[in-house]
Design an enzyme around this catalytic site. Structure first.
Site, PDB file in Angstrom:
ATOM      1  N   SER A 255     -24.400  39.493  -4.195  1.00 45.62           N
ATOM      2  CA  SER A 255     -25.480  39.466  -3.202  1.00 45.62           C
ATOM      3  C   SER A 255     -26.137  38.087  -3.113  1.00 45.62           C
ATOM      4  CB  SER A 255     -26.470  40.569  -3.542  1.00 45.62           C
ATOM      5  OG  SER A 255     -27.114  40.956  -2.378  1.00 45.62           O
ATOM      6  N   HIS A 397     -24.202  48.917  -1.691  1.00 42.14           N
ATOM      7  CA  HIS A 397     -24.454  47.542  -2.118  1.00 42.14           C
ATOM      8  C   HIS A 397     -24.599  47.498  -3.642  1.00 42.14           C
ATOM      9  CE1 HIS A 397     -26.017  43.498  -1.531  1.00 42.14           C
ATOM     10  NE2 HIS A 397     -27.023  43.783  -2.341  1.00 42.14           N
TER      11      HIS A 397
HETATM   12  C1  GCU Z   1     -31.732  41.578   0.218  1.00 46.91           C
HETATM   13  C2  GCU Z   1     -31.398  40.396   1.088  1.00 46.91           C
HETATM   14  C3  GCU Z   1     -29.916  40.034   1.007  1.00 46.91           C
HETATM   15  C4  GCU Z   1     -29.509  39.883  -0.433  1.00 46.91           C
HETATM   16  C5  GCU Z   1     -29.870  41.127  -1.207  1.00 46.91           C
HETATM   17  C6  GCU Z   1     -29.590  41.074  -2.707  1.00 46.91           C
HETATM   18  O1  GCU Z   1     -31.146  42.727   0.734  1.00 46.91           O
HETATM   19  O2  GCU Z   1     -31.774  40.697   2.394  1.00 46.91           O
HETATM   20  O3  GCU Z   1     -29.646  38.833   1.709  1.00 46.91           O
HETATM   21  O4  GCU Z   1     -28.129  39.605  -0.519  1.00 46.91           O
HETATM   22  O5  GCU Z   1     -31.261  41.357  -1.091  1.00 46.91           O
HETATM   23  O6  GCU Z   1     -29.576  40.005  -3.293  1.00 46.91           O
HETATM   24  O7  GCU Z   1     -29.399  42.150  -3.297  1.00 46.91           O
END
Ligand code: GCU
Length: 421
Positions: A255, A397
């Site tokens: 992420s 995610h």
């Molecule tokens: C949020 C953010 C993302 C990122 C994510 C994470 O959702 O909007 O851009 O990748 O956090 O790091 O889990």
């Protein structure tokens, strides 16, 4: 009140009330049919010039530096090119995983001018590694502290980072299948993102960024720049360890840390493979698609991750001089593997696949043919590709053992039937 000024006020009010409805920063779109028409910048064209390059030599001499400068100026900020000396302390080693590995914990201190910062490292070294048989290494920052990646009390508790919540020991075990990695012969080197740059808009400068008082202006680096810079410092440290094969260093990140891993690999050619997991907007996904998270949304929610200049493009993403396929192209001819999750539409899995595909001309310069489809593959299938690789996992995610397994599946082979523990 003069008529002109009252009309002016009404216009202003109307604009304020209704602009959010028409602006792209409103709600994210998850509808493929509403992806706007867009044209990607040509990978082989030197940004800001008319020149199109056609040889590896010109790519490395002209296009690559220009692209790095463009990403620094407009997206992640300029990485300070100053000499930072490092020292270590608190070195300790103890067996873990029933003797299958050694845990070596070291504090890395950075010194620059009269400034200091430090980061706690955890190295998990397979017991089989030795100077005669050095282990390949995977470097990656962790989200919540070194103590969260294992339930073993040998892992030191991370000091709380300002402005960040704390997490319990072992709470991130699912993201770090250490035993399986060690069994496959990999060493792992990790540090807490909060030690490096606290993930907080008020405190993010209190870590390594405090070393660089000249890091100012619209192209200053933010938290992602700091995380990437530190990944390279971890590679420096790995280079001093005789049990590590410093010609086989991979970098991984999930992420926001996947965004940092890509930017680190773009700048630092010692990373021979990058595993960017669910990295999405300003990571592996094309910005111009405006699918899921957009430049407008990310710069509103996380302005301190980036150079302030990125926010200028919130409502005019097509004017960004680069798009994320060029970040991937910067890593050519090294391996880039992007992992996406089926339910993680926020990160735009298809936009990531299309970015990988669009990086192909840079790889072709090196004689590397890449064949990736433009539609998502079935979930949980063998990763696509050989040097530009992609997999889609079922679920949400996250980074799970199945993702690590995909990253470590040699190109052209079938995944093992038993997922790693
Ligand atoms: C949020 C953010 C993302 C990122 C994510 C994470 O959702 O909007 O851009 O990748 O956090 O790091 O889990």
């Amino acid at each position: 009140m003069p008529l002109r000024s009252s009309i002016g006020r009404w216009t202003l009010l109307i604009v304020h009330l209704f602009l959010p409805l028409v602006s792209t920063s409103a709600a994210p779109s998850y509808d493929e049919s509403s992806v706007p028409a867009y044209t990607l910048p040509d990978v082989l064209r030197v940004p800001g010039e008319d020149r199109r390059i056609s040889t590896v030599e010109d790519w490395e001499r002209i296009a690559r530096p220009a692209l790095l400068a463009a990403f620094s100026t407009h997206v992640y900020g300029h990485t300070p090119r100053v000499r930072v000396t490092t020292t270590t302390s608190d070195d300790s080693s103890q067996p873990i995983l029933g003797g299958k590995a050694l845990l070596r914990q070291t504090r890395l201190h950075f010194h620059h001018a009269d400034r200091k910062a430090s980061v706690d490292l955890a190295l998990i070294l397979p017991a089989t590694a030795s100077p005669a048989r050095p282990a390949p290494l995977i470097i990656g920052l962790n989200f919540w502290g070194n103590h969260t990646i294992s339930s073993d009390p040998a892992f030191r508790m991370a000091a709380p980072a300002p402005g960040m919540e704390t997490r319990e020991r072992g709470s991130m075990n699912r993201r770090w299948p250490l035993e399986s990695l060690v069994e496959q012969g990999y060493a792992v080197l990790t540090a807490f993102r909060g030690d490096v740059a606290p993930d907080n808009p008020t405190h993010y400068r209190s870590g390594v960024l405090s070393l660089f008082p000249d890091n100012t202006g619209p192209s200053r680096m933010g938290a992602i720049g700091a995380w990437s810079w530190t990944l390279s410092r971890l590679a420096d440290h790995a280079g001093t360890l005789p049990e590590i094969d410093s010609t086989r260093i991979s970098v991984i990140g999930h992420s926001r840390l996947g965004k940092a891993a890509l930017w680190a690999a773009a700048q630092d050619t010692r990373f021979v493979r990058v595993f960017a997991n669910n990295s999405g907007c300003m990571g592996g996904a094309l910005s111009r698609r405006e699918f899921g998270e957009t430049v407008a949304i990310i710069t509103r929610n996380f302005p301190y991750w980036f150079a302030p200049r990125l926010a200028d493009y919130a409502e005019r993403v097509n004017e960004l001089p680069i798009d994320q396929h060029q970040l991937i192209a910067l890593i050519a001819p090294r391996l880039v593997h992007i992992g996406a999750a089926q339910q993680d539409l926020w990160a735009d899995p298809r936009g990531e696949l299309l970015a990988l595909r669009a990086a192909a001309p840079a790889y072709a310069l090196y004689g590397i043919a890449t064949e990736l489809p433009d539609q998502l593959p079935p979930a949980d299938a063998t990763p696509l590709g050989t040097v530009l690789r992609f997999h889609l996992r079922t679920g949400r995610h996250d980074i799970l053992a199945a993702d690590w397994q995909a990253y470590l599946t040699p190109p052209g082979s079938r995944p093992t039937s038993r997922p790693p523990r």
